[in-house]
Scaffold this motif. Structure first.
Motif, PDB file in Angstrom:
ATOM      1  N   LEU A 136     -85.845 -53.253 -40.347  1.00  0.00           N
ATOM      2  CA  LEU A 136     -86.016 -53.500 -38.910  1.00  0.00           C
ATOM      3  C   LEU A 136     -87.449 -53.911 -38.587  1.00  0.00           C
ATOM      4  O   LEU A 136     -87.676 -54.872 -37.836  1.00  0.00           O
ATOM      5  CB  LEU A 136     -85.632 -52.244 -38.120  1.00  0.00           C
ATOM      6  CG  LEU A 136     -84.149 -51.863 -38.135  1.00  0.00           C
ATOM      7  CD1 LEU A 136     -83.936 -50.551 -37.394  1.00  0.00           C
ATOM      8  CD2 LEU A 136     -83.297 -52.976 -37.528  1.00  0.00           C
ATOM      9  N   LEU A 137     -88.416 -53.191 -39.135  1.00  0.00           N
ATOM     10  CA  LEU A 137     -89.813 -53.507 -38.853  1.00  0.00           C
ATOM     11  C   LEU A 137     -90.181 -54.879 -39.416  1.00  0.00           C
ATOM     12  O   LEU A 137     -90.845 -55.688 -38.741  1.00  0.00           O
ATOM     13  CB  LEU A 137     -90.726 -52.435 -39.426  1.00  0.00           C
ATOM     14  CG  LEU A 137     -92.227 -52.622 -39.178  1.00  0.00           C
ATOM     15  CD1 LEU A 137     -92.519 -52.690 -37.682  1.00  0.00           C
ATOM     16  CD2 LEU A 137     -93.033 -51.498 -39.825  1.00  0.00           C
ATOM     17  N   ALA A 138     -89.754 -55.150 -40.648  1.00  0.00           N
ATOM     18  CA  ALA A 138     -90.054 -56.451 -41.261  1.00  0.00           C
ATOM     19  C   ALA A 138     -89.379 -57.581 -40.490  1.00  0.00           C
ATOM     20  O   ALA A 138     -89.957 -58.666 -40.336  1.00  0.00           O
ATOM     21  CB  ALA A 138     -89.609 -56.457 -42.726  1.00  0.00           C
ATOM     22  N   PHE A 139     -88.166 -57.334 -39.993  1.00  0.00           N
ATOM     23  CA  PHE A 139     -87.471 -58.366 -39.224  1.00  0.00           C
ATOM     24  C   PHE A 139     -88.217 -58.665 -37.925  1.00  0.00           C
ATOM     25  O   PHE A 139     -88.387 -59.833 -37.557  1.00  0.00           O
ATOM     26  CB  PHE A 139     -86.040 -57.918 -38.906  1.00  0.00           C
ATOM     27  CG  PHE A 139     -85.262 -58.929 -38.110  1.00  0.00           C
ATOM     28  CD1 PHE A 139     -84.638 -59.986 -38.749  1.00  0.00           C
ATOM     29  CD2 PHE A 139     -85.186 -58.839 -36.722  1.00  0.00           C
ATOM     30  CE1 PHE A 139     -83.931 -60.936 -38.019  1.00  0.00           C
ATOM     31  CE2 PHE A 139     -84.485 -59.779 -35.983  1.00  0.00           C
ATOM     32  CZ  PHE A 139     -83.857 -60.832 -36.633  1.00  0.00           C
ATOM     33  N   ILE A 140     -88.667 -57.609 -37.248  1.00  0.00           N
ATOM     34  CA  ILE A 140     -89.398 -57.815 -35.984  1.00  0.00           C
ATOM     35  C   ILE A 140     -90.683 -58.601 -36.230  1.00  0.00           C
ATOM     36  O   ILE A 140     -90.983 -59.577 -35.533  1.00  0.00           O
ATOM     37  CB  ILE A 140     -89.710 -56.455 -35.321  1.00  0.00           C
ATOM     38  CG1 ILE A 140     -88.415 -55.780 -34.858  1.00  0.00           C
ATOM     39  CG2 ILE A 140     -90.659 -56.639 -34.144  1.00  0.00           C
ATOM     40  CD1 ILE A 140     -88.589 -54.348 -34.412  1.00  0.00           C
ATOM     41  N   ILE A 141     -91.441 -58.177 -37.252  1.00  0.00           N
ATOM     42  CA  ILE A 141     -92.701 -58.861 -37.558  1.00  0.00           C
ATOM     43  C   ILE A 141     -92.428 -60.295 -38.010  1.00  0.00           C
ATOM     44  O   ILE A 141     -93.042 -61.253 -37.534  1.00  0.00           O
ATOM     45  CB  ILE A 141     -93.484 -58.099 -38.641  1.00  0.00           C
ATOM     46  CG1 ILE A 141     -93.907 -56.718 -38.127  1.00  0.00           C
ATOM     47  CG2 ILE A 141     -94.714 -58.892 -39.065  1.00  0.00           C
ATOM     48  CD1 ILE A 141     -94.516 -55.830 -39.197  1.00  0.00           C
ATOM     49  N   GLY A 142     -91.499 -60.437 -38.961  1.00  0.00           N
ATOM     50  CA  GLY A 142     -91.223 -61.756 -39.522  1.00  0.00           C
ATOM     51  C   GLY A 142     -90.663 -62.718 -38.488  1.00  0.00           C
ATOM     52  O   GLY A 142     -91.084 -63.882 -38.414  1.00  0.00           O
ATOM     53  N   PHE A 143     -89.715 -62.252 -37.683  1.00  0.00           N
ATOM     54  CA  PHE A 143     -89.115 -63.132 -36.674  1.00  0.00           C
ATOM     55  C   PHE A 143     -90.167 -63.586 -35.662  1.00  0.00           C
ATOM     56  O   PHE A 143     -90.213 -64.757 -35.273  1.00  0.00           O
ATOM     57  CB  PHE A 143     -87.973 -62.405 -35.961  1.00  0.00           C
ATOM     58  CG  PHE A 143     -87.183 -63.269 -35.038  1.00  0.00           C
ATOM     59  CD1 PHE A 143     -86.179 -64.094 -35.525  1.00  0.00           C
ATOM     60  CD2 PHE A 143     -87.453 -63.291 -33.672  1.00  0.00           C
ATOM     61  CE1 PHE A 143     -85.455 -64.913 -34.670  1.00  0.00           C
ATOM     62  CE2 PHE A 143     -86.732 -64.100 -32.812  1.00  0.00           C
ATOM     63  CZ  PHE A 143     -85.732 -64.916 -33.310  1.00  0.00           C
ATOM     64  N   ALA A 144     -91.025 -62.641 -35.245  1.00  0.00           N
ATOM     65  CA  ALA A 144     -92.064 -62.985 -34.266  1.00  0.00           C
ATOM     66  C   ALA A 144     -93.074 -63.976 -34.839  1.00  0.00           C
ATOM     67  O   ALA A 144     -93.546 -64.882 -34.127  1.00  0.00           O
ATOM     68  CB  ALA A 144     -92.778 -61.715 -33.801  1.00  0.00           C
ATOM     69  N   MET A 145     -93.392 -63.844 -36.132  1.00  0.00           N
ATOM     70  CA  MET A 145     -94.405 -64.705 -36.737  1.00  0.00           C
ATOM     71  C   MET A 145     -93.834 -66.037 -37.214  1.00  0.00           C
ATOM     72  O   MET A 145     -94.366 -67.105 -36.907  1.00  0.00           O
ATOM     73  CB  MET A 145     -95.053 -63.980 -37.936  1.00  0.00           C
ATOM     74  CG  MET A 145     -95.823 -62.719 -37.587  1.00  0.00           C
ATOM     75  SD  MET A 145     -97.280 -63.035 -36.568  1.00  0.00           S
ATOM     76  CE  MET A 145     -96.673 -62.430 -34.987  1.00  0.00           C
ATOM     77  N   PHE A 146     -92.737 -65.991 -37.965  1.00  0.00           N
ATOM     78  CA  PHE A 146     -92.255 -67.205 -38.628  1.00  0.00           C
ATOM     79  C   PHE A 146     -91.582 -68.173 -37.673  1.00  0.00           C
ATOM     80  O   PHE A 146     -91.628 -69.386 -37.877  1.00  0.00           O
ATOM     81  CB  PHE A 146     -91.308 -66.831 -39.767  1.00  0.00           C
ATOM     82  CG  PHE A 146     -91.944 -65.945 -40.809  1.00  0.00           C
ATOM     83  CD1 PHE A 146     -93.248 -66.172 -41.219  1.00  0.00           C
ATOM     84  CD2 PHE A 146     -91.247 -64.890 -41.377  1.00  0.00           C
ATOM     85  CE1 PHE A 146     -93.854 -65.360 -42.178  1.00  0.00           C
ATOM     86  CE2 PHE A 146     -91.830 -64.080 -42.328  1.00  0.00           C
ATOM     87  CZ  PHE A 146     -93.138 -64.305 -42.726  1.00  0.00           C
ATOM     88  N   THR A 147     -90.924 -67.667 -36.624  1.00  0.00           N
ATOM     89  CA  THR A 147     -90.331 -68.593 -35.656  1.00  0.00           C
ATOM     90  C   THR A 147     -91.402 -69.337 -34.865  1.00  0.00           C
ATOM     91  O   THR A 147     -91.132 -70.406 -34.316  1.00  0.00           O
ATOM     92  CB  THR A 147     -89.407 -67.841 -34.671  1.00  0.00           C
ATOM     93  OG1 THR A 147     -90.138 -66.769 -34.049  1.00  0.00           O
ATOM     94  CG2 THR A 147     -88.184 -67.294 -35.385  1.00  0.00           C
ATOM     95  N   ARG A 148     -92.598 -68.780 -34.822  1.00  0.00           N
ATOM     96  CA  ARG A 148     -93.732 -69.449 -34.167  1.00  0.00           C
ATOM     97  C   ARG A 148     -94.617 -70.166 -35.188  1.00  0.00           C
ATOM     98  O   ARG A 148     -95.713 -70.616 -34.863  1.00  0.00           O
ATOM     99  CB  ARG A 148     -94.563 -68.440 -33.376  1.00  0.00           C
ATOM    100  CG  ARG A 148     -93.844 -67.926 -32.134  1.00  0.00           C
ATOM    101  CD  ARG A 148     -94.549 -66.722 -31.546  1.00  0.00           C
ATOM    102  NE  ARG A 148     -93.937 -66.302 -30.290  1.00  0.00           N
ATOM    103  CZ  ARG A 148     -92.815 -65.597 -30.199  1.00  0.00           C
ATOM    104  NH1 ARG A 148     -92.182 -65.243 -31.308  1.00  0.00           N
ATOM    105  NH2 ARG A 148     -92.307 -65.262 -29.028  1.00  0.00           N
ATOM    106  N   ARG A 149     -94.133 -70.210 -36.423  1.00  0.00           N
ATOM    107  CA  ARG A 149     -94.810 -70.906 -37.518  1.00  0.00           C
ATOM    108  C   ARG A 149     -96.206 -70.357 -37.776  1.00  0.00           C
ATOM    109  O   ARG A 149     -97.153 -71.108 -38.085  1.00  0.00           O
ATOM    110  CB  ARG A 149     -94.874 -72.415 -37.259  1.00  0.00           C
ATOM    111  CG  ARG A 149     -93.497 -73.043 -37.087  1.00  0.00           C
ATOM    112  CD  ARG A 149     -93.562 -74.551 -37.018  1.00  0.00           C
ATOM    113  NE  ARG A 149     -92.246 -75.106 -36.722  1.00  0.00           N
ATOM    114  CZ  ARG A 149     -91.984 -76.405 -36.657  1.00  0.00           C
ATOM    115  NH1 ARG A 149     -92.955 -77.290 -36.851  1.00  0.00           N
ATOM    116  NH2 ARG A 149     -90.762 -76.827 -36.372  1.00  0.00           N
ATOM    117  N   VAL A 150     -96.346 -69.057 -37.625  1.00  0.00           N
ATOM    118  CA  VAL A 150     -97.599 -68.395 -37.979  1.00  0.00           C
ATOM    119  C   VAL A 150     -97.547 -68.096 -39.473  1.00  0.00           C
ATOM    120  O   VAL A 150     -96.643 -67.413 -39.949  1.00  0.00           O
ATOM    121  CB  VAL A 150     -97.800 -67.092 -37.192  1.00  0.00           C
ATOM    122  CG1 VAL A 150     -99.064 -66.373 -37.653  1.00  0.00           C
ATOM    123  CG2 VAL A 150     -97.854 -67.381 -35.704  1.00  0.00           C
TER     124      VAL A 150
END
Length: 387
Positions: A136-150
């Motif tokens: 859950l934590l990795a999904f929140i971090i990853g989704f927030a970062m990777f969908t914004r191409r960070v």
């Protein structure tokens, strides 16, 4: 069936490498190391889980995470909470002001068990939490970062910031987490004393078998279409995106997978060592975890294990012999590997050792008989005689 076995074992060469590793950690080390050294080796192997996770998300996915200590700590603290509650029964804590709660809570004048701790009375929930919470934590971090191409260095810096926040939070909430001392004095697992020599042997073998299983599952992932896409995204992310693939969600998946692997390592660390502390999961330990993967080879799952063992052996020696210099020595090792051994120990093997075996195989291979001379080949017989 054969293709499935190759996917898990990595082909003939991969199976040989896995077999050698299995012999070393399952037979050789228990045979020649005393229980203290074997338990220390088990501790080193728990960090190999994190190194394997970094091979997946950094080496193959191009995601350099400097915050894997977060997920290692989640697994470790979940297991420590269960063990601490079992050690805090009414009889063992009868001398406290409030019996039945962990000792550090009583010292901080907390009079009832916090709601956050209640579910960890169940071992089943604890195992569930070790897997689900990091996802859950990795999904929140990853989704927030990777969908914004960070990505790249920005993602690494953000992960370091999250590690710092988590560490400060754990230390600051001393009454709920044990503070800087962590959760200590862990004794039993369902009544089974984990401090005995026999228990340490059993836990070592469980740890080693889980590590081998994680390597096989990781190989299966890398041999699939997902693995090929990860390598393509690492090298040419824009081309993969223009081909119609959802690059962000593939990155989220491998980041979550690496988080679960790291969390399992953290849980085994708590069982092997008998405590969990924020000093294990801070900024410096998270950077050290990257060094493990770099030294072993960021593209090699087997190399990650050897890197974890060798770096931790060096860390133990240097911290004892040169307590004020070992961090500089560790940093120097990382710089040396990046500059001169970019593929780590696995790269050394591929470049210098493997060709020796290939030359031997070529030398041992029988020379094929010479081709027949064209004049010796009989003419085809056709109806009515020779053409």
């Amino acid at each position: 069936m054969k293709n499935l076995a190759n996917a898990f074992l990595g082909g003939k060469e991969g199976a040989i490498g896995l077999a050698i590793l299995a012999v070393l950690i399952l037979l050789v080390m228990p045979m020649f190391l005393d229980i203290f050294r074997l338990n220390l080796m088990g501790k080193y192997l728990t960090f190999a889980f994190v190194a394997i996770g970094l091979v997946l998300c950094w080496g193959h996915g191009g995601i350099l995470s400097l915050g894997q200590g977060i997920f290692f700590g989640i697994g470790g603290y979940c297991m420590a909470m269960f063990l601490k509650l079992e050690a805090s029964d009414m009889q063992s804590t009868a001398a406290q002001t409030t019996p039945g709660i962990p000792d550090f809570m009583d010292w901080n004048q907390i009079t009832s068990l916090p709601m956050l701790w209640e579910p960890f009375h169940s071992f089943g929930f604890t195992l569930f939490a070790i897997i689900i919470i990091p996802i859950l934590l990795a999904f929140i971090i990853g989704f927030a970062m990777f969908t914004r191409r960070v990505g790249d260095v920005y993602f690494s810096i953000i992960m370091q910031a999250i590690v710092a926040i988590l560490t400060i939070l754990i230390i600051g909430q001393q009454g709920f987490t044990g503070g800087i001392n962590g959760i200590t004095d862990l004794k039993t697992l369902h009544g089974w004393d984990i401090r005995t020599d026999e228990a340490k042997y059993v836990l070592y073998y469980i740890n080693a078998l889980l590590l081998i299983a994680v390597i096989m599952i990781s190989r299966f992932v890398l041999s699939s279409k997902l693995g090929r896409l990860l390598s393509a995204m690492r090298d040419k992310e824009e081309r993969v995106r223009f081909s119609g693939y959802d690059v962000a969600m593939y990155k989220v998946f491998i980041f979550c997978f690496a988080a679960v692997v790291s969390s399992i390592g953290g849980a085994m660390f708590t069982l092997q060592v008998g405590f969990m502390s924020p000093t294990i999961i801070g900024i410096v330990p998270s950077i050290e975890m990257v060094i493990l993967a770099a030294v072993g080879g960021r593209l090699s799952l087997i190399g990650a294990v050897y890197g974890a063992v060798l770096v931790n052996l060096g860390k133990t020696y240097f911290s004892e012999a040169f307590p004020e210099l070992w961090l500089f020595l560790l940093g120097g090792l990382f710089i040396f590997v990046v500059m001169f051994l970019p593929d780590g120990l696995a790269g050394v093997y591929q470049k210098y050792v493997r060709p020796l075996f290939l030359k031997k195989k070529v030398a041992d291979k029988p020379t094929p008989p010479p081709a027949n001379d064209p004049e010796d080949i009989p003419e085809p017989v056709v109806e009515g005689g020779v053409k």
